[in-house]
Structure formats: C-alpha cells, structure tokens
Design a protein around this motif. Structure first.
Motif, PDB file in Angstrom:
ATOM      1  N   ALA A  13      46.173  38.370  60.044  1.00  0.00           N
ATOM      2  CA  ALA A  13      45.926  38.585  61.474  1.00  0.00           C
ATOM      3  C   ALA A  13      44.595  37.949  61.895  1.00  0.00           C
ATOM      4  O   ALA A  13      44.497  37.338  62.969  1.00  0.00           O
ATOM      5  CB  ALA A  13      45.926  40.080  61.787  1.00  0.00           C
ATOM      6  N   ALA A  14      43.568  38.097  61.023  1.00  0.00           N
ATOM      7  CA  ALA A  14      42.262  37.505  61.337  1.00  0.00           C
ATOM      8  C   ALA A  14      42.352  35.979  61.361  1.00  0.00           C
ATOM      9  O   ALA A  14      41.763  35.329  62.228  1.00  0.00           O
ATOM     10  CB  ALA A  14      41.228  37.963  60.305  1.00  0.00           C
ATOM     11  N   GLN A  15      43.090  35.420  60.417  1.00  0.00           N
ATOM     12  CA  GLN A  15      43.261  33.968  60.405  1.00  0.00           C
ATOM     13  C   GLN A  15      44.001  33.484  61.645  1.00  0.00           C
ATOM     14  O   GLN A  15      43.668  32.447  62.217  1.00  0.00           O
ATOM     15  CB  GLN A  15      44.018  33.556  59.145  1.00  0.00           C
ATOM     16  CG  GLN A  15      43.210  33.709  57.862  1.00  0.00           C
ATOM     17  CD  GLN A  15      44.023  33.378  56.626  1.00  0.00           C
ATOM     18  OE1 GLN A  15      45.250  33.351  56.662  1.00  0.00           O
ATOM     19  NE2 GLN A  15      43.337  33.120  55.515  1.00  0.00           N
ATOM     20  N   GLN A  16      44.988  34.256  62.088  1.00  0.00           N
ATOM     21  CA  GLN A  16      45.722  33.897  63.294  1.00  0.00           C
ATOM     22  C   GLN A  16      44.820  33.951  64.510  1.00  0.00           C
ATOM     23  O   GLN A  16      44.853  33.065  65.375  1.00  0.00           O
ATOM     24  CB  GLN A  16      46.916  34.853  63.466  1.00  0.00           C
ATOM     25  CG  GLN A  16      47.797  34.550  64.662  1.00  0.00           C
ATOM     26  CD  GLN A  16      48.495  33.218  64.560  1.00  0.00           C
ATOM     27  OE1 GLN A  16      48.758  32.761  63.454  1.00  0.00           O
ATOM     28  NE2 GLN A  16      48.797  32.587  65.683  1.00  0.00           N
ATOM     29  N   LEU A  17      43.998  35.025  64.583  1.00  0.00           N
ATOM     30  CA  LEU A  17      43.080  35.162  65.707  1.00  0.00           C
ATOM     31  C   LEU A  17      42.058  34.028  65.700  1.00  0.00           C
ATOM     32  O   LEU A  17      41.734  33.462  66.762  1.00  0.00           O
ATOM     33  CB  LEU A  17      42.364  36.517  65.625  1.00  0.00           C
ATOM     34  CG  LEU A  17      41.372  36.825  66.755  1.00  0.00           C
ATOM     35  CD1 LEU A  17      42.081  36.813  68.108  1.00  0.00           C
ATOM     36  CD2 LEU A  17      40.690  38.165  66.518  1.00  0.00           C
ATOM     37  N   LEU A  18      41.544  33.692  64.524  1.00  0.00           N
ATOM     38  CA  LEU A  18      40.583  32.601  64.413  1.00  0.00           C
ATOM     39  C   LEU A  18      41.211  31.286  64.857  1.00  0.00           C
ATOM     40  O   LEU A  18      40.577  30.478  65.548  1.00  0.00           O
ATOM     41  CB  LEU A  18      40.096  32.496  62.968  1.00  0.00           C
ATOM     42  CG  LEU A  18      39.042  31.424  62.683  1.00  0.00           C
ATOM     43  CD1 LEU A  18      37.781  31.706  63.474  1.00  0.00           C
ATOM     44  CD2 LEU A  18      38.734  31.363  61.190  1.00  0.00           C
ATOM     45  N   SER A  19      42.453  31.099  64.472  1.00  0.00           N
ATOM     46  CA  SER A  19      43.159  29.888  64.885  1.00  0.00           C
ATOM     47  C   SER A  19      43.319  29.835  66.401  1.00  0.00           C
ATOM     48  O   SER A  19      43.130  28.794  67.032  1.00  0.00           O
ATOM     49  CB  SER A  19      44.523  29.834  64.201  1.00  0.00           C
ATOM     50  OG  SER A  19      45.248  28.703  64.627  1.00  0.00           O
ATOM     51  N   LYS A  70      37.980  20.456  76.280  1.00  0.00           N
ATOM     52  CA  LYS A  70      38.723  19.440  77.021  1.00  0.00           C
ATOM     53  C   LYS A  70      38.605  19.662  78.528  1.00  0.00           C
ATOM     54  O   LYS A  70      38.463  18.705  79.303  1.00  0.00           O
ATOM     55  CB  LYS A  70      40.198  19.476  76.603  1.00  0.00           C
ATOM     56  CG  LYS A  70      40.454  18.999  75.179  1.00  0.00           C
ATOM     57  CD  LYS A  70      40.120  17.523  75.029  1.00  0.00           C
ATOM     58  CE  LYS A  70      40.458  17.013  73.634  1.00  0.00           C
ATOM     59  NZ  LYS A  70      40.101  15.588  73.452  1.00  0.00           N
ATOM     60  N   ASP A  71      38.648  20.950  78.955  1.00  0.00           N
ATOM     61  CA  ASP A  71      38.498  21.256  80.384  1.00  0.00           C
ATOM     62  C   ASP A  71      37.126  20.811  80.883  1.00  0.00           C
ATOM     63  O   ASP A  71      36.997  20.273  82.000  1.00  0.00           O
ATOM     64  CB  ASP A  71      38.679  22.756  80.627  1.00  0.00           C
ATOM     65  CG  ASP A  71      40.130  23.184  80.514  1.00  0.00           C
ATOM     66  OD1 ASP A  71      41.001  22.288  80.563  1.00  0.00           O
ATOM     67  OD2 ASP A  71      40.392  24.396  80.374  1.00  0.00           O
ATOM     68  N   ALA A  72      36.096  21.048  80.070  1.00  0.00           N
ATOM     69  CA  ALA A  72      34.744  20.646  80.463  1.00  0.00           C
ATOM     70  C   ALA A  72      34.655  19.128  80.595  1.00  0.00           C
ATOM     71  O   ALA A  72      34.034  18.605  81.530  1.00  0.00           O
ATOM     72  CB  ALA A  72      33.734  21.156  79.434  1.00  0.00           C
ATOM     73  N   GLU A  73      35.287  18.428  79.651  1.00  0.00           N
ATOM     74  CA  GLU A  73      35.280  16.971  79.729  1.00  0.00           C
ATOM     75  C   GLU A  73      35.980  16.487  81.000  1.00  0.00           C
ATOM     76  O   GLU A  73      35.525  15.542  81.657  1.00  0.00           O
ATOM     77  CB  GLU A  73      35.976  16.386  78.492  1.00  0.00           C
ATOM     78  CG  GLU A  73      35.180  16.574  77.199  1.00  0.00           C
ATOM     79  CD  GLU A  73      35.932  16.028  75.989  1.00  0.00           C
ATOM     80  OE1 GLU A  73      37.078  15.568  76.185  1.00  0.00           O
ATOM     81  OE2 GLU A  73      35.375  16.063  74.879  1.00  0.00           O
ATOM     82  N   ILE A  74      37.081  17.183  81.341  1.00  0.00           N
ATOM     83  CA  ILE A  74      37.802  16.814  82.569  1.00  0.00           C
ATOM     84  C   ILE A  74      36.936  17.039  83.798  1.00  0.00           C
ATOM     85  O   ILE A  74      36.881  16.204  84.714  1.00  0.00           O
ATOM     86  CB  ILE A  74      39.117  17.624  82.665  1.00  0.00           C
ATOM     87  CG1 ILE A  74      40.086  17.175  81.566  1.00  0.00           C
ATOM     88  CG2 ILE A  74      39.756  17.455  84.051  1.00  0.00           C
ATOM     89  CD1 ILE A  74      41.325  18.034  81.445  1.00  0.00           C
ATOM     90  N   GLU A 117      39.961  29.026  67.968  1.00  0.00           N
ATOM     91  CA  GLU A 117      39.662  27.611  67.794  1.00  0.00           C
ATOM     92  C   GLU A 117      40.451  26.779  68.805  1.00  0.00           C
ATOM     93  O   GLU A 117      39.920  25.823  69.390  1.00  0.00           O
ATOM     94  CB  GLU A 117      40.015  27.187  66.368  1.00  0.00           C
ATOM     95  CG  GLU A 117      39.684  25.743  66.037  1.00  0.00           C
ATOM     96  CD  GLU A 117      38.204  25.438  66.097  1.00  0.00           C
ATOM     97  OE1 GLU A 117      37.849  24.272  66.339  1.00  0.00           O
ATOM     98  OE2 GLU A 117      37.399  26.382  65.909  1.00  0.00           O
ATOM     99  N   THR A 118      41.684  27.174  69.028  1.00  0.00           N
ATOM    100  CA  THR A 118      42.503  26.472  70.024  1.00  0.00           C
ATOM    101  C   THR A 118      41.920  26.632  71.419  1.00  0.00           C
ATOM    102  O   THR A 118      41.843  25.675  72.200  1.00  0.00           O
ATOM    103  CB  THR A 118      43.948  27.011  69.991  1.00  0.00           C
ATOM    104  OG1 THR A 118      44.492  26.822  68.677  1.00  0.00           O
ATOM    105  CG2 THR A 118      44.828  26.287  71.005  1.00  0.00           C
ATOM    106  N   GLN A 119      41.496  27.865  71.734  1.00  0.00           N
ATOM    107  CA  GLN A 119      40.903  28.120  73.047  1.00  0.00           C
ATOM    108  C   GLN A 119      39.612  27.325  73.223  1.00  0.00           C
ATOM    109  O   GLN A 119      39.333  26.796  74.318  1.00  0.00           O
ATOM    110  CB  GLN A 119      40.632  29.621  73.218  1.00  0.00           C
ATOM    111  CG  GLN A 119      41.896  30.460  73.303  1.00  0.00           C
ATOM    112  CD  GLN A 119      41.608  31.941  73.306  1.00  0.00           C
ATOM    113  OE1 GLN A 119      40.442  32.356  73.266  1.00  0.00           O
ATOM    114  NE2 GLN A 119      42.651  32.742  73.355  1.00  0.00           N
ATOM    115  N   ARG A 120      38.808  27.246  72.154  1.00  0.00           N
ATOM    116  CA  ARG A 120      37.562  26.484  72.235  1.00  0.00           C
ATOM    117  C   ARG A 120      37.847  25.007  72.495  1.00  0.00           C
ATOM    118  O   ARG A 120      37.157  24.345  73.275  1.00  0.00           O
ATOM    119  CB  ARG A 120      36.766  26.655  70.936  1.00  0.00           C
ATOM    120  CG  ARG A 120      35.356  26.068  70.984  1.00  0.00           C
ATOM    121  CD  ARG A 120      34.554  26.536  69.782  1.00  0.00           C
ATOM    122  NE  ARG A 120      35.030  25.908  68.574  1.00  0.00           N
ATOM    123  CZ  ARG A 120      34.579  24.726  68.116  1.00  0.00           C
ATOM    124  NH1 ARG A 120      33.654  24.065  68.801  1.00  0.00           N
ATOM    125  NH2 ARG A 120      35.041  24.225  67.003  1.00  0.00           N
TER     126      ARG A 120
END
Length: 279
Positions: free
Chosen positions: A198-204, A215-219, A207-210
C-alpha cells in the motif's frame, strides 16, 4: 476275505495320497507377476526345503512362470513419481513460514535387485531420501528472511535440486527437479506485506502527482511567456492613430445598430469620444 479288505483299503489310501499330493502341488505352485512400469525382484520363500533368496528380476509386464517352489515378488515402481513434504521453518528473521516442496524422482532401470537388497525395497524413499531432502530444504530456506522467500523460489529450488542430485549420485535414484509449492506467511507478515504494498502504491501515486504538477508548471510558464510576448507585440502596435482608427470604427458600428442608446461626445484634440450610456 481279509485280503480283499486290505486291497480295498490300500486303494483308498492310495487315492487319498494322490489327492493330498495333488492339493499340495496345486497350492504350492506360484507364478509371480510384475505390472507395467515396474520391475520385480523374485525370491524364494522356502516351506520345508529349497535354498531361498533371490531368483531373478522381471521387467513388467511379465510373469516369472509356474513353479512348485514358493516364489514371491517385490515390485518396484520405476516411473517418475512426485514426493511432497510439508514444512514449517524458522526463517532468517525468526518467523515461521509454512509451505510445501515437491520433488520428482525415478528409479533407474535394471537396479531392482540393488533397490530391494540395499535400499529397503518399496520403502526406499522413506529410508534413504526423505530426511536428506528435508534437511536440504531447511538449510536453504533459513538463509532468507521471510519477506524474501517468494522472490527467491527459483534459487531455493535450484539449490535443493543440486544438493539432492549430488546426494543420490551413486544410488539407483534419479532426481528430475525440486519445486517450491505454496508459501504461507503468518498473519503478522501478511499484514506487513500488505502495508508495504500500500505504501509503495501511495508513493507511486505521489510521484505521478508530482510529475503532473511539474508538467502543469511548465505549461503555465510557457503560457506566461506567450502572454508576455503577445503583450509586447500589442504594446508596440498601439499608436495614437491606431487607437483613433479603432474608436471611429466602433462608433460607426454602434451608430448603424437600430437598438443603440449610446451618446457619443467627442473630446480631446484627437477626436476620441467619451462614451456614456443613456439613462
């Protein structure tokens, strides 16, 4: 008269003797057989006379043949068979893990006499293989922490297979392979594994959200650059003459509208109007 009775008695006794011999011969005859996939160790089991011991070997399907001697047969299955052992072993991190191991072993053709006389006959697995097999499994498993056992199934299987093959190299027994069966963790380990996953899934997910945020900031930066560039171009083109021209065009469009209620009051030297909506 006496002679006739003696003759009749002798005939009766003779018939009885023949019957006894016939019954004895019939019941004494043996014909040991061996089914397909087996080899038979034929031996004599003397009643009153006879040398006893090993007589011959059979490769099934076959029969030894009818004999007045008391012959017996021990049939050994020569085909590959699977032998399963269940374990509850203390892993390297002091947790008991339950699982089973399977090994496939066959008996080499032509060795039935050796198997019977030196390795316990049809009990050869229990007498020769079982304890060694269990020892090799325990030694291999105890090198790993409980959480690493499932990931190292192949390594454990290969190690135990090699050890068992070396152990049985000079015997009639051939080891094909060893397979690790079901691995059952205690409840505390299962919960820990679930939490870790579960922790690995949350970390993943984080990381995806980051990555999305980056990418949003770059846009947004690119959008800001675009807006700044557009403003720079607009500011460079907004001259007094251009503004006056645009204002006059706007007045014409509004004057041509049948529903307009706007009053235009020209002010200033450039003729730009002061626009005031009518009440």
């Amino acid at each position: 008269m006496f002679e006739r009775k003696s003759s009749a008695l002798g005939s009766v006794l003779g018939l009885i003797a023949i019957g006894v011999v016939s019954v004895f011969a019939f019941t004494a005859c043996t014909n040991p057989g061996t089914p397909a996939g087996h080899e038979g160790y034929v031996y004599e089991d003397p009643r009153i006379f006879g040398k006893g011991g090993y007589q011959d070997s059979l490769k099934g399907p076959a029969n030894f043949g009818v004999s007045l001697w008391r012959n017996r047969v021990v049939n050994i299955d020569m085909r590959p068979n699977t032998y399963t052992e269940d374990f509850s072993i203390l892993a390297k991190d002091d947790l008991y893990i339950s699982f089973d191991f399977h090994t496939v072993i066959s008996v080499r053709s032509g060795t039935v006499r050796e198997v019977v006389e030196n390795y316990g006959g049809d009990n050869w697995y229990k007498r020769v293989v079982r304890e060694a097999f269990r020892t090799f499994v325990r030694d291999s498993v105890q090198q790993y922490n409980s959480s690493d056992l499932k990931m190292n199934r192949e390594a454990i299987s290969s190690e135990v297979t090699q050890k068992l093959q070396n152990y049985l190299a000079e015997t009639p027994f051939n080891v094909s392979k060893v397979v690790v069966g079901n691995v059952n963790y205690p409840a505390i380990v299962a919960k820990a594994v679930e939490k870790k996953l579960a922790a690995q899934q949350l970390l993943s997910e984080k990381e995806t959200q980051r990555e999305i945020a980056r990418k949003d900031a770059e846009i947004r930066v690119e959008e800001a650059k675009g807006i700044a560039g557009a403003q720079k171009i607009i500011n460079a083109t907004l001259t007094q003459n251009y503004l006056q021209h645009e204002a006059i065009n706007a007045q014409l469009k509004m004057a041509e509208s049948p529903n307009h209620t706007t009053v235009y009051i020209p002010v200033g030297t450039n003729g730009l109007p002061l626009i005031k909506p009518a009440n």
